[in-house]
Design an enzyme around this catalytic site. Structure first.
Site, PDB file in Angstrom:
ATOM      1  N   CYS A  22       0.828  -1.216   0.000  1.00 40.92           N
ATOM      2  CA  CYS A  22       0.000   0.000   0.000  1.00 40.92           C
ATOM      3  C   CYS A  22       0.858   1.260   0.000  1.00 40.92           C
ATOM      4  O   CYS A  22       0.682   2.160  -0.827  1.00 40.92           O
ATOM      5  CB  CYS A  22      -0.920  -0.049   1.218  1.00 40.92           C
ATOM      6  SG  CYS A  22      -1.751   1.479   1.561  1.00 40.92           S
ATOM      7  N   CYS A  56      -1.654   1.845  -2.908  1.00 40.47           N
ATOM      8  CA  CYS A  56      -2.610   2.934  -2.669  1.00 40.47           C
ATOM      9  C   CYS A  56      -1.963   4.314  -2.638  1.00 40.47           C
ATOM     10  O   CYS A  56      -2.469   5.255  -3.269  1.00 40.47           O
ATOM     11  CB  CYS A  56      -3.322   2.743  -1.336  1.00 40.47           C
ATOM     12  SG  CYS A  56      -3.435   1.066  -0.733  1.00 40.47           S
ATOM     13  N   LYS A  89      -0.238   5.519  -5.941  1.00 38.36           N
ATOM     14  CA  LYS A  89      -1.324   5.531  -6.940  1.00 38.36           C
ATOM     15  C   LYS A  89      -2.219   6.748  -6.754  1.00 38.36           C
ATOM     16  O   LYS A  89      -2.499   7.480  -7.699  1.00 38.36           O
ATOM     17  CB  LYS A  89      -2.085   4.208  -6.807  1.00 38.36           C
ATOM     18  CG  LYS A  89      -3.295   3.977  -7.651  1.00 38.36           C
ATOM     19  CD  LYS A  89      -4.573   4.561  -7.176  1.00 38.36           C
ATOM     20  CE  LYS A  89      -5.111   4.085  -5.870  1.00 38.36           C
ATOM     21  NZ  LYS A  89      -5.642   2.730  -5.867  1.00 38.36           N
ATOM     22  N   TYR A 106      -8.740  -3.209 -11.590  1.00 40.84           N
ATOM     23  CA  TYR A 106      -8.619  -1.835 -11.124  1.00 40.84           C
ATOM     24  C   TYR A 106      -7.203  -1.291 -11.142  1.00 40.84           C
ATOM     25  O   TYR A 106      -7.007  -0.120 -11.395  1.00 40.84           O
ATOM     26  CB  TYR A 106      -9.395  -1.600  -9.837  1.00 40.84           C
ATOM     27  CG  TYR A 106      -8.761  -1.833  -8.506  1.00 40.84           C
ATOM     28  CD1 TYR A 106      -7.759  -1.010  -8.025  1.00 40.84           C
ATOM     29  CD2 TYR A 106      -9.218  -2.846  -7.684  1.00 40.84           C
ATOM     30  CE1 TYR A 106      -7.232  -1.203  -6.771  1.00 40.84           C
ATOM     31  CE2 TYR A 106      -8.698  -3.033  -6.425  1.00 40.84           C
ATOM     32  CZ  TYR A 106      -7.691  -2.212  -5.977  1.00 40.84           C
ATOM     33  OH  TYR A 106      -7.180  -2.385  -4.738  1.00 40.84           O
ATOM     34  N   GLU A 110      -6.702   2.168 -13.193  1.00 39.15           N
ATOM     35  CA  GLU A 110      -6.235   3.331 -12.432  1.00 39.15           C
ATOM     36  C   GLU A 110      -4.917   3.851 -13.014  1.00 39.15           C
ATOM     37  O   GLU A 110      -4.744   5.063 -13.207  1.00 39.15           O
ATOM     38  CB  GLU A 110      -6.033   2.956 -10.963  1.00 39.15           C
ATOM     39  CG  GLU A 110      -7.338   2.705 -10.226  1.00 39.15           C
ATOM     40  CD  GLU A 110      -7.153   2.292  -8.767  1.00 39.15           C
ATOM     41  OE1 GLU A 110      -8.108   2.421  -7.999  1.00 39.15           O
ATOM     42  OE2 GLU A 110      -6.061   1.839  -8.403  1.00 39.15           O
ATOM     43  N   HIS A 127     -26.340  21.069  -0.585  1.00 34.97           N
ATOM     44  CA  HIS A 127     -26.383  21.647  -1.919  1.00 34.97           C
ATOM     45  C   HIS A 127     -25.301  22.719  -2.048  1.00 34.97           C
ATOM     46  O   HIS A 127     -25.104  23.480  -1.101  1.00 34.97           O
ATOM     47  CB  HIS A 127     -27.767  22.274  -2.148  1.00 34.97           C
ATOM     48  CG  HIS A 127     -27.982  22.734  -3.552  1.00 34.97           C
ATOM     49  ND1 HIS A 127     -28.049  21.868  -4.615  1.00 34.97           N
ATOM     50  CD2 HIS A 127     -28.130  23.986  -4.058  1.00 34.97           C
ATOM     51  CE1 HIS A 127     -28.255  22.564  -5.724  1.00 34.97           C
ATOM     52  NE2 HIS A 127     -28.298  23.844  -5.417  1.00 34.97           N
ATOM     53  N   GLU A 179     -25.501  14.837  -2.928  1.00 31.47           N
ATOM     54  CA  GLU A 179     -26.925  15.105  -2.686  1.00 31.47           C
ATOM     55  C   GLU A 179     -27.825  14.362  -3.677  1.00 31.47           C
ATOM     56  O   GLU A 179     -29.005  14.141  -3.404  1.00 31.47           O
ATOM     57  CB  GLU A 179     -27.234  16.604  -2.747  1.00 31.47           C
ATOM     58  CG  GLU A 179     -27.141  17.202  -4.139  1.00 31.47           C
ATOM     59  CD  GLU A 179     -27.543  18.684  -4.184  1.00 31.47           C
ATOM     60  OE1 GLU A 179     -28.510  19.060  -3.522  1.00 31.47           O
ATOM     61  OE2 GLU A 179     -26.873  19.446  -4.900  1.00 31.47           O
TER      62      GLU A 179
END
Ligand code: FAD
Ligand code: NA7
Length: 601
Positions: free
Chosen positions: A162, A167, A170, A303, A307, A576, A581
């Site tokens: 990681c 992670c 990346k 992935y 990615e 908002h 939302e």
């Protein structure tokens, strides 16, 4: 009969999740699918493969009051059939039942002659978390970590995949690509960005590597502070309590422990084609490449591939992604295709239904000149063989658990065909040997999952804990250029488990407000809630394709885990103007076929 009853009672007592099933029964198939897509390990006793199926059912009726299959037990407790499991899953009760286990049967006893209470092999996400927690609980711990260089000799420090090659780099490179896009947007917002804005790969790599260096150092300090003995050596089993470790200079030593945790993670796989190991890189090499990748071919469509292809294109490289079959196997396929469409509209070229057959070096790089590689590839549908030149070829065709040289056979731990370790709640068949993280069979390969497993295991082993890692409804995000966040079931899995007639999908395209002035296109983002009509429109799947999906998805995961229904989403008042939302105002059902493009506020 009495013997069989005792056998069944023993099975029930000793299994975490036990399913009495028949291999062709559709309800049994649904229950097993529900457990497997949620990464919950289970034992299935397929009665139709046994000679004494009917005696089994007679005994099960006596024990549980239920003769029919599927007949499910969790932690020795009778749960019931398909409907009961689905109901518990939907309300979030299933996860609670699964994580609440029993106290460690073999409580921690310091009275032994081993060197350590615990040896952890692997100092990545899971191993570090487990080592530190065990030491905090008073255990004497040694943590071994050793990085085998890649075929191109890339190496890194303490912290595992990681931090060094996963992670962290990346996400930082993904951010570099987003910033490039933001510079374009900035002009529309009045910023006078003059001339062409260039990108310097070496600056990015240096900055990313400097950050990783500081994390490596931080981990060493943290281990020292917790009194964990850190050993920078490659570990392997000599027997069930003895680990040999070899350092970089070839010096060997042997240590012993009462308990051992295997947390060795995985490494990228190489396809068996000429030139793969000699000339191709993997994600293990990409993030520290000193020279700019140039024109790049990324092979794979899961992935890691998407990615990396996404941020390389965003940074400005000419990128092709070679896809053997589908995008993002295991993920909701509508979402996967949409993430791919956005990439295709943003400079990633896709080579569909193709596999590489050979990679050759045409010209070595050097003196500012990039290397030239020729990739020969075959179209699986037409059989046509073609070739193209690239400067870099990155393989992202899967990862293998790093167990080959571990000598687990000397300790009596069996490996699956793929080299993974099967364990029931991290415990292998050898009771004092455990496994956590990517090395485990059929578990999510994610950092937070490995960390949680490591921590909870250490608490169970040394701190009187009784909680297990919850693998149900783990949220995740694919950091493609337009991020794809997901919780729970893919639409196609929800249909299999609950029946197509019971599924309603509420969905909408939407345009983030920031996209409007930047002229990034209307309705390029999308969200959907997958609801179980048979259960009060309980939300069983949440999927979003939008900027900052990771941030959006994490919060909604709590609601889904708590059994939120569509009404709960509707009753929630949105913030908002945000992308998030949109999930509070979804009203168009997929079954209505109505238009889901939005306009205005
Ligand atoms: P690892 O972190 O791989 O650690 C294992 C350690 O053990 C390594 O340091 C290894 O060198 C060492 N080791 C191996 N064998 C031995 C031995 N015999 N002796 C001593 N040491 C040994 N997950 C996310 O949650 N989010 C993301 O965004 C994400 N992105 C990713 C991107 C990429 C490109 C990749 C490859 C992975 C990504 N992951 C992500 C997955 C994540 O990195 C892993 O799930 C996680 O690192 C697994 O942790 P682990 O402890 O099981 O193993
Ligand atoms: P995955 O998730 O195992 O995916 C492998 C991808 O590579 C997938 O798209 C495969 O296609 C493709 N693939 C596999 N073999 C080949 C060959 N020979 N040629 C072309 N394409 C191929 O691996 P990742 O590396 O992306 O990620 C593994 C884990 O690491 C992941 O769970 C993360 O947590 C980190 P297929 O769909 O099988 O046709």
């Amino acid at each position: 009969m009495a013997d069989l009853k005792a056998t069944i009672e023993e099975q029930i007592k000793n299994s975490h999740v036990l399913i009495y099933s028949k291999s062709t029964c559709p309800f049994c198939i649904r229950v097993k699918k529900l457990f497997s897509v949620q990464y919950v390990s289970f034992t299935a006793v397929e009665l139709d493969t046994l000679d004494n199926a009917s005696q089994y059912q007679d005994n099960l009726e006596q024990i549980s009051g239920q003769r029919t299959v599927p007949n499910v037990f969790i932690n020795g407790k009778h749960i019931g059939g398909c409907d009961a499991v689905v109901r518990l899953y939907s309300t979030g009760e299933l996860a609670k039942l699964l994580v609440k286990g029993t106290q460690e049967k073999d409580p921690f006893n310091k009275d032994h002659t081993y060197d350590y209470d615990l040896i952890v092999i692997g100092g990545g996400s899971g191993g570090l978390a487990c080592s530190k927690e065990a030491a905090s609980q008073g255990a004497r711990v040694a943590c071994l970590d050793y990085v085998k260089p890649t075929p191109l000799d890339t190496q890194w420090g303490l912290g595992g995949t990681c931090v060094n090659v996963g992670c962290v780099p990346k996400k930082l490179m993904h951010q570099a690509a987003l910033l490039g896009h933001a510079i374009e947007d900035a002009k529309q917002y009045g910023w006078e960005v003059s001339g062409d804005v260039g990108h310097k790969w070496s600056t990015l790599v240096e900055a990313v590597q400097a950050h990783i260096g500081s994390l490596n150092w931080g981990y060493r300090v943290a281990l020292r502070d917790k009194n964990v003995k850190y050993i920078n050596g490659l570990g392997s089993f000599q027997d069930a309590h003895t680990i040999k470790h070899i350092n970089k200079r070839g010096k060997e030593a042997v240590i012993t422990a009462a308990r051992i945790v295997v947390a060795v993670g995985g490494r990228p796989r190489y396809p068996d084609i000429p030139g793969a190991r000699e000339y191709c890189i993997t994600s293990d090499d990409l993030f520290s490449m000193p020279t700019s990748p140039g024109k790049t071919l990324v092979i794979g469509a899961s992935y890691v591939a998407l990615e990396c292809a996404g941020f390389l294109a965003g940074i400005g490289f000419d990128v092709t992604c070679m896809v053997r079959s589908i995008l993002l196997r295991g993920f909701d396929q509508q979402m996967a295709e949409m993430a791919g469409e956005w990439m295709a509209e943003h400079k990633v070229k896709f080579q569909r239904k193709c596999v590489p057959t050979k990679v050759e070096l045409i010209e070595k790089g050097g003196d500012g000149k990039p290397q030239r590689l020729r990739v020969e590839y075959k179209n699986n549908e037409t059989g046509q063989v073609s070739s193209e030149e690239f400067n870099t070829v990155m393989l992202a065709v899967g990862r293998d658990p790093d167990t080959k040289l571990l000598g687990l056979d000397k300790a009596g731990v069996e490996l699956s065909k793929s080299g993974h370790i099967s364990a029931v709640y991290e415990q292998t068949k050898v009771p004092h040997i455990y496994a956590i993280g990517d090395v485990l069979q059929s578990k999510q390969e994610l950092t937070p999952v490995a960390i949680q497993a490591g921590k909870l295991l250490a608490k169970r082993l040394f701190g009187g804990g009784s909680s297990y890692t919850d693998h149900v409804n783990v949220a995740t995000t694919v950091f493609t250029p337009l991020e794809f966040g997901t919780i729970g079931l893919a639409e196609e899995d929800a249909e299999t488990i609950f029946g197509k007639q019971n599924i309603e999908v509420y969905h909408s395209y939407f345009t983030p407000l920031e996209f409007t002035v930047a002229k990034r296109g209307d309705n390029s983002c999308y969200g959907k809630l997958i609801c179980n009509k048979a259960d009060n429109e309980r939300v069983v799947g949440f999927h979003v394709l939008s900027p900052n999906s990771g941030e959006i998805t994490q919060g909604y995961d709590i609601a889904i885990r708590m059994g939120a229904t569509k009404d709960d989403f509707d009753a929630t008042i949105g913030i908002h103007p945000t992308c998030s939302e949109n999930f509070t105002t979804l009203y168009v059902t997929k079954s209505s076929g109505a238009d889901v493009k939005t306009a205005g506020c």
